[in-house]
Design an enzyme around this catalytic site. Structure first.
Site, PDB file in Angstrom:
ATOM      1  N   LYS A 183       0.922  -1.246   0.036  1.00 21.21           N
ATOM      2  CA  LYS A 183       0.040   0.061  -0.046  1.00 21.21           C
ATOM      3  C   LYS A 183       0.719   1.256  -0.073  1.00 21.21           C
ATOM      4  O   LYS A 183       1.995   1.221   0.273  1.00 21.21           O
ATOM      5  CB  LYS A 183      -0.999   0.193   1.182  1.00 21.21           C
ATOM      6  CG  LYS A 183      -2.220  -1.247   0.905  1.00 21.21           C
ATOM      7  CD  LYS A 183      -3.261  -1.105   1.819  1.00 21.21           C
ATOM      8  CE  LYS A 183      -4.502  -1.955   1.499  1.00 21.21           C
ATOM      9  NZ  LYS A 183      -5.505  -1.892   2.374  1.00 21.21           N
ATOM     10  N   ARG A 200      -3.330 -10.222   4.844  1.00 24.87           N
ATOM     11  CA  ARG A 200      -3.784 -10.372   3.613  1.00 24.87           C
ATOM     12  C   ARG A 200      -2.804  -9.671   2.625  1.00 24.87           C
ATOM     13  O   ARG A 200      -2.150  -8.490   2.854  1.00 24.87           O
ATOM     14  CB  ARG A 200      -4.982  -9.509   3.132  1.00 24.87           C
ATOM     15  CG  ARG A 200      -5.700  -9.563   1.889  1.00 24.87           C
ATOM     16  CD  ARG A 200      -6.932  -8.778   1.843  1.00 24.87           C
ATOM     17  NE  ARG A 200      -7.464  -8.490   0.513  1.00 24.87           N
ATOM     18  CZ  ARG A 200      -7.052  -7.736  -0.524  1.00 24.87           C
ATOM     19  NH1 ARG A 200      -6.325  -6.838  -0.246  1.00 24.87           N
ATOM     20  NH2 ARG A 200      -7.529  -7.876  -1.748  1.00 24.87           N
TER      21      ARG A 200
END
Length: 271
Positions: A215, A251
């Site tokens: 991210k 995840r």
């Protein structure tokens, strides 16, 4: 020590989207997506998360029929070859129903069952696990100017409320998971605060799913990591810290490396 239990299970990401921030457009066919999923299983993935609509900042919505057409053949293809848990990453109850009918066992909802009025009732009727994620705003606008008075208290409070709403609709308590929503309507400082304070979220009594793989917050901490593929080091650091602080599932895109890092962590701690 090599057999020590890992602190967290690993969820491998399978995006069948043209525009996901990290790997959009890479899996352009059902065959390619199923092959990628099987490779993630070989690398040590405990669960697969299948997504047919990008939720990156600025992402546009996908029609229900298109999303179903993307994910259902992939889920069916995986289920024909693997008996393990499969998650559907969608906010739409219609997609969740089609995915569970195809073999999915978990509904991963970035809107925490708020997208549609019948989302909570659908989750209860499906009798599958459900992940309630915190998001401030919606994907197209969530990163415009996110602001909180106390991000940890507010995220914990809102997720506790969504868990109560899910249970009131008939979702069994033991099927509910919580996700702080790293990068979903948060600044890098908000993301860091939520990661540091995962025990506060875990104290609500539900297992935690944590997703920070590749991210943009990593680029905020390392300006050279402009390409999501160059964020492996940061992704591993976040996954290990999340596992250390109570996440039950991480995840990730990079399954092999994450499993290896968690194994070394387990050996070091002797747990």
């Amino acid at each position: 020590m090599a057999g020590s239990r890992l602190r967290a299970r690993v969820m491998g990401i399978v995006n069948v989207t043209p525009d996901s921030f990290s790997d959009g457009g890479r899996l352009t066919s059902t065959q390619a997506a199923v092959a990628h999923a099987l490779a993630l299983i070989e690398q040590g993935s405990d669960i697969l998360d299948i997504g047919g609509e990008s939720t990156r900042p600025g992402a546009a919505p996908v029609p229900v029929v298109d999303e179903i057409a993307r994910v259902v053949p992939v889920i069916e293809g995986i289920r024909a070859l693997w008996p393990g848990p499969i998650s559907i990453d969608t906010m739409k109850p219609e997609v969740a129903r089609a995915a569970v009918a195809a073999g999915a066992t978990k509904w991963n909802d970035v809107t925490a069952l708020t997208f549609a009025a019948d989302s909570p009732a659908t989750a209860a009727a499906l009798e599958c696990d459900v992940v309630l994620m915190h998001m401030k705003g919606e994907p197209r606008t969530m990163q415009a100017a996110p602001a909180y008075d106390d991000v940890v208290a507010e995220v914990c409070g809102e997720l506790a409320g969504r868990a109560r709403a899910a249970m009131a609709a008939g979702v069994a308590r033991n099927r509910i998971w919580l996700d702080p929503g790293i990068g979903f309507g948060k600044t890098v400082q908000h993301n860091l605060a939520l990661t540091r304070n995962l025990p506060a979220l875990a104290a609500l009594g539900f297992p935690i799913l944590f997703g920070a793989s590749r991210k943009r917050m990593i680029q905020s901490l390392d300006a050279s990591a402009t390409d999501p593929a160059d964020r492996l080091g940061g992704s591993l650091a976040l996954a290990l810290e999340a596992a250390r602080r109570g996440a039950a599932i991480v995840r990730v895109h990079d399954v092999r490396e994450t499993v290896q890092a968690l194994r070394v962590q387990a050996a070091l701690t002797g747990e």
